[in-house]
Design a protein around this motif. Structure first.
Motif, PDB file in Angstrom:
ATOM      1  N   ALA A 163       4.641 -11.183 -11.070  1.00 49.02           N
ATOM      2  CA  ALA A 163       3.382 -11.779 -11.529  1.00 49.02           C
ATOM      3  C   ALA A 163       3.612 -13.184 -12.057  1.00 49.02           C
ATOM      4  CB  ALA A 163       2.744 -10.901 -12.601  1.00 49.02           C
TER       5      ALA A 163
ATOM      6  N   SER B  14       0.848  -1.195   0.000  1.00 49.95           N
ATOM      7  CA  SER B  14       0.000   0.000   0.000  1.00 49.95           C
ATOM      8  C   SER B  14       0.880   1.241   0.000  1.00 49.95           C
ATOM      9  CB  SER B  14      -0.914   0.018   1.226  1.00 49.95           C
ATOM     10  OG  SER B  14      -1.597   1.268   1.308  1.00 49.95           O
ATOM     11  N   HIS B  15       0.778   2.012  -1.090  1.00 47.31           N
ATOM     12  CA  HIS B  15       1.468   3.296  -1.132  1.00 47.31           C
ATOM     13  C   HIS B  15       0.659   4.344  -0.371  1.00 47.31           C
ATOM     14  CE1 HIS B  15       4.266   1.565  -3.935  1.00 47.31           C
ATOM     15  NE2 HIS B  15       3.288   1.262  -4.781  1.00 47.31           N
TER      16      HIS B  15
ATOM     17  N   LYS C 180      -5.436 -11.789  -8.366  1.00 52.07           N
ATOM     18  CA  LYS C 180      -4.832 -10.477  -8.547  1.00 52.07           C
ATOM     19  C   LYS C 180      -3.341 -10.646  -8.770  1.00 52.07           C
ATOM     20  CE  LYS C 180      -7.925  -7.392  -6.019  1.00 52.07           C
ATOM     21  NZ  LYS C 180      -7.943  -6.230  -5.084  1.00 52.07           N
ATOM     22  N   GLN C 181      -2.775  -9.768  -9.594  1.00 50.25           N
ATOM     23  CA  GLN C 181      -1.346  -9.815  -9.864  1.00 50.25           C
ATOM     24  C   GLN C 181      -0.743  -8.427  -9.731  1.00 50.25           C
ATOM     25  OE1 GLN C 181      -1.078 -11.513 -13.817  1.00 50.25           O
ATOM     26  NE2 GLN C 181      -0.743 -13.559 -12.996  1.00 50.25           N
ATOM     27  N   PHE C 182       0.505  -8.386  -9.286  1.00 50.84           N
ATOM     28  CA  PHE C 182       1.241  -7.136  -9.271  1.00 50.84           C
ATOM     29  C   PHE C 182       1.493  -6.680 -10.713  1.00 50.84           C
ATOM     30  CE2 PHE C 182       3.740  -7.129  -4.985  1.00 50.84           C
ATOM     31  CZ  PHE C 182       2.539  -7.028  -4.305  1.00 50.84           C
ATOM     32  N   PRO C 183       1.551  -5.364 -10.956  1.00 47.99           N
ATOM     33  CA  PRO C 183       1.918  -4.858 -12.281  1.00 47.99           C
ATOM     34  C   PRO C 183       3.435  -4.893 -12.473  1.00 47.99           C
ATOM     35  CG  PRO C 183       1.477  -3.030 -10.808  1.00 47.99           C
ATOM     36  CD  PRO C 183       1.168  -4.282 -10.030  1.00 47.99           C
TER      37      PRO C 183
ATOM     38  N   ASP D 211      -3.605   3.093  -6.269  1.00 49.28           N
ATOM     39  CA  ASP D 211      -2.264   2.723  -6.724  1.00 49.28           C
ATOM     40  C   ASP D 211      -1.657   1.583  -5.904  1.00 49.28           C
ATOM     41  OD1 ASP D 211      -2.224   4.742  -8.714  1.00 49.28           O
ATOM     42  OD2 ASP D 211      -1.676   6.228  -7.194  1.00 49.28           O
ATOM     43  N   ASP D 212      -2.431   1.050  -4.965  1.00 51.06           N
ATOM     44  CA  ASP D 212      -1.934  -0.045  -4.147  1.00 51.06           C
ATOM     45  C   ASP D 212      -1.948  -1.348  -4.942  1.00 51.06           C
ATOM     46  OD1 ASP D 212      -1.669   1.807  -2.195  1.00 51.06           O
ATOM     47  OD2 ASP D 212      -3.324   1.109  -0.950  1.00 51.06           O
ATOM     48  N   MET D 213      -1.141  -2.308  -4.511  1.00 54.07           N
ATOM     49  CA  MET D 213      -0.960  -3.546  -5.268  1.00 54.07           C
ATOM     50  C   MET D 213      -1.221  -4.766  -4.386  1.00 54.07           C
ATOM     51  SD  MET D 213       2.605  -2.726  -7.309  1.00 54.07           S
ATOM     52  CE  MET D 213       3.587  -2.843  -5.817  1.00 54.07           C
ATOM     53  N   GLU D 214      -1.830  -5.773  -4.981  1.00 52.85           N
ATOM     54  CA  GLU D 214      -2.011  -7.061  -4.297  1.00 52.85           C
ATOM     55  C   GLU D 214      -1.742  -8.182  -5.292  1.00 52.85           C
ATOM     56  OE1 GLU D 214      -5.216  -9.729  -1.708  1.00 52.85           O
ATOM     57  OE2 GLU D 214      -5.892  -7.880  -2.671  1.00 52.85           O
ATOM     58  N   GLN D 215      -1.128  -9.241  -4.796  1.00 48.80           N
ATOM     59  CA  GLN D 215      -0.993 -10.458  -5.589  1.00 48.80           C
ATOM     60  C   GLN D 215      -1.586 -11.609  -4.787  1.00 48.80           C
ATOM     61  OE1 GLN D 215       2.071 -10.772  -8.378  1.00 48.80           O
ATOM     62  NE2 GLN D 215       2.663 -12.864  -7.825  1.00 48.80           N
TER      63      GLN D 215
END
Length: 207
Positions: free
Chosen positions: A52, A4-5, A44-47, A33-37
């Protein structure tokens, strides 16, 4: 894993430590803009193509560190949950044989298989917990470790440190079984103690 940014945290989802319940609670606070995988219950995958491609959500601090940069990695609140390795191993055995139901029929045979006959050392869920949480120097990289044995109180502390409202955790992906001590004899105790010796020492657990 969740990065989490917005709230400046990194949550490492150590396998078999109640990570789905924690993910569910944290998702309500994620920014755009937060990321989860993740793979189970939600896909869900990270960019970040390199991460990923790993195909699972149990990334380590060391996996994500090069992609965040040292400044963010040092300043973000880094946390995870850990579990008594003796209890966690039972959960692994139950999970790994859930389709066949062999653990329910003959738990000690399954335990001996994974401990002595064919230990799946490269299986992400079998790996010791410290491998997700320590750097190359062996030092713990987390700022806070919650414990499955005090899950709600630990999550409350996480929420307090992040400055977000806490909620009661759901019990996602819980297996049906007895107390972990019901499954062990001395040979099995010694087997788990050997494979997960670092976890026992680092996180202060014993049988």
């Amino acid at each position: 894993m969740i990065v989490s940014h917005l709230h400046r945290f990194i949550f490492v989802a150590v396998p078999k430590t109640g990570t789905h319940s924690v993910r569910q609670a944290l998702r309500g606070h994620m920014g755009p803009d937060d990321m989860e995988q993740a793979r189970l219950f939600i896909e869900k995958q990270f960019p970040i193509p390199e991460l990923a491609r790993l195909g699972h959500g149990h990334l380590s601090f060391q996996d994500v560190r090069p992609h965040l940069g040292e400044e963010a990695f040092a300043s973000y609140f880094k946390f995870a949950f850990v579990r008594n390795p003796f209890d966690r191993f039972i959960s692994y055995c139950s999970f790994a044989t859930s389709r066949e139901g062999t653990f329910e029929r003959d738990p000690k045979r399954v335990m001996r298989h994974f401990l002595f006959d064919a230990p799946p050392h490269n299986h992400i869920i079998f790996k010791p917990q410290f491998t997700f949480l320590c750097g190359p120097d062996g030092q713990l990289q987390a700022d806070y470790l919650g414990k499955v044995e005090t899950m709600q109180a630990s999550y409350n502390e996480v929420a307090k440190r992040l400055g977000i409202a806490t909620i009661p955790l759901d019990h996602a992906n819980r297996s049906r079984r007895g107390d972990y001590k019901d499954y062990y004899d001395q040979e099995l105790i010694d087997g788990v103690a050997r494979i997960y010796a670092r976890d026992l020492d680092l996180f202060g657990y014993d049988y």
